[in-house]
Motif scaffolding. Sequence first.
Motif, PDB file in Angstrom:
ATOM      1  N   ARG A 194      19.285  36.906  66.178  1.00  0.00           N
ATOM      2  CA  ARG A 194      18.941  38.280  65.834  1.00  0.00           C
ATOM      3  C   ARG A 194      18.276  38.308  64.451  1.00  0.00           C
ATOM      4  N   VAL A 195      17.533  39.379  64.198  1.00  0.00           N
ATOM      5  CA  VAL A 195      16.985  39.599  62.867  1.00  0.00           C
ATOM      6  C   VAL A 195      18.072  40.300  62.046  1.00  0.00           C
ATOM      7  N   VAL A 196      18.431  39.683  60.921  1.00  0.00           N
ATOM      8  CA  VAL A 196      19.484  40.215  60.062  1.00  0.00           C
ATOM      9  C   VAL A 196      18.872  40.600  58.714  1.00  0.00           C
ATOM     10  N   VAL A 197      19.155  41.815  58.277  1.00  0.00           N
ATOM     11  CA  VAL A 197      18.740  42.280  56.956  1.00  0.00           C
ATOM     12  C   VAL A 197      19.959  42.182  56.055  1.00  0.00           C
ATOM     13  N   GLU A 198      19.810  41.413  54.970  1.00  0.00           N
ATOM     14  CA  GLU A 198      20.953  41.094  54.124  1.00  0.00           C
ATOM     15  C   GLU A 198      20.766  41.602  52.706  1.00  0.00           C
ATOM     16  N   LEU A 199      21.846  42.116  52.133  1.00  0.00           N
ATOM     17  CA  LEU A 199      21.953  42.329  50.698  1.00  0.00           C
ATOM     18  C   LEU A 199      22.991  41.316  50.247  1.00  0.00           C
ATOM     19  N   GLU A 200      22.551  40.258  49.618  1.00  0.00           N
ATOM     20  CA  GLU A 200      23.404  39.109  49.320  1.00  0.00           C
ATOM     21  C   GLU A 200      24.700  39.520  48.634  1.00  0.00           C
ATOM     22  N   ASP A 201      25.819  39.027  49.169  1.00  0.00           N
ATOM     23  CA  ASP A 201      27.167  39.269  48.635  1.00  0.00           C
ATOM     24  C   ASP A 201      27.607  40.729  48.736  1.00  0.00           C
ATOM     25  N   ILE A 202      26.852  41.559  49.484  1.00  0.00           N
ATOM     26  CA  ILE A 202      27.218  42.978  49.587  1.00  0.00           C
ATOM     27  C   ILE A 202      27.358  43.415  51.043  1.00  0.00           C
ATOM     28  N   ALA A 203      26.274  43.326  51.808  1.00  0.00           N
ATOM     29  CA  ALA A 203      26.279  43.845  53.179  1.00  0.00           C
ATOM     30  C   ALA A 203      25.179  43.201  54.002  1.00  0.00           C
ATOM     31  N   SER A 204      25.398  43.158  55.331  1.00  0.00           N
ATOM     32  CA  SER A 204      24.401  42.654  56.273  1.00  0.00           C
ATOM     33  C   SER A 204      24.417  43.523  57.517  1.00  0.00           C
ATOM     34  N   VAL A 205      23.217  43.742  58.077  1.00  0.00           N
ATOM     35  CA  VAL A 205      23.103  44.503  59.316  1.00  0.00           C
ATOM     36  C   VAL A 205      22.108  43.782  60.213  1.00  0.00           C
ATOM     37  N   ALA A 206      22.470  43.651  61.498  1.00  0.00           N
ATOM     38  CA  ALA A 206      21.621  42.943  62.459  1.00  0.00           C
ATOM     39  C   ALA A 206      20.973  43.935  63.399  1.00  0.00           C
ATOM     40  N   ILE A 207      19.727  43.648  63.769  1.00  0.00           N
ATOM     41  CA  ILE A 207      19.022  44.449  64.769  1.00  0.00           C
ATOM     42  C   ILE A 207      19.353  43.857  66.133  1.00  0.00           C
ATOM     43  N   ALA A 208      19.775  44.702  67.062  1.00  0.00           N
ATOM     44  CA  ALA A 208      20.267  44.219  68.351  1.00  0.00           C
ATOM     45  C   ALA A 208      19.210  43.431  69.110  1.00  0.00           C
ATOM     46  N   PHE A 209      17.955  43.909  69.120  1.00  0.00           N
ATOM     47  CA  PHE A 209      16.920  43.193  69.870  1.00  0.00           C
ATOM     48  C   PHE A 209      15.549  43.490  69.292  1.00  0.00           C
TER      49      PHE A 209
END
Length: 198
Positions: free
Chosen positions: A172-187
């Motif tokens: 998946r494509v994951v958008v990360e804020l290092e050491d804080i939060a991550s959110v993945a796009i389902a498809f």
Amino acid sequence: MMRMEQNDDCIGRDTRMCGDPIFWFPMRVTYSRELKVKAELDRLGIETFLPMMYKMVDVDTKNPHRELVPAINNLIFVHSSKELISSLKSTNTVLQPLRYIIDQTAQQAHTIMTVPDAQMQNFMRVASKTDDSVMFLNDETVVGKVGKRVLITGGIFEGVTGVIRRVKCCKRVVVELEDIASVAIAFVPAVLLQEIEN
């Protein structure tokens, strides 16, 4: 991720002539009072971002239902100056639960985390979705720390950049804020992904 020293009067360049510098501060909120804190900051005209998601609540009762709740426990992003936030924390009882996040890995003590505007905008493009197109992650749901950096070239997430990660056995494509939060796009279709340099 940007870091700033807690006791600095000036950050990066001399901004005293144009007012206090504005940053995105990821902040902890004690005792799950994110919604109350956000409502007070909204009332004061201070920009915030609180990732939300639908969750089943009251599942053991006769009235189980979906409710919009904070997606990441005890976390809110505040777009303001350190001076104003610190002043409000000391004078406004509703905002006293706010806590700066200190970077424990920084060489200088008491280094407060901030998020650059472009990185925050990229994260908000994805994390503002409340439907099943995204999923918020913790360390246990992400397998593998190395991945290709990609740009999404079409669809509702066009322009978003992220990293390919293996999440629950799927890439998946994951958008990360290092050491804080991550959110993945389902498809995201592979045809809409363009590899970019890290």
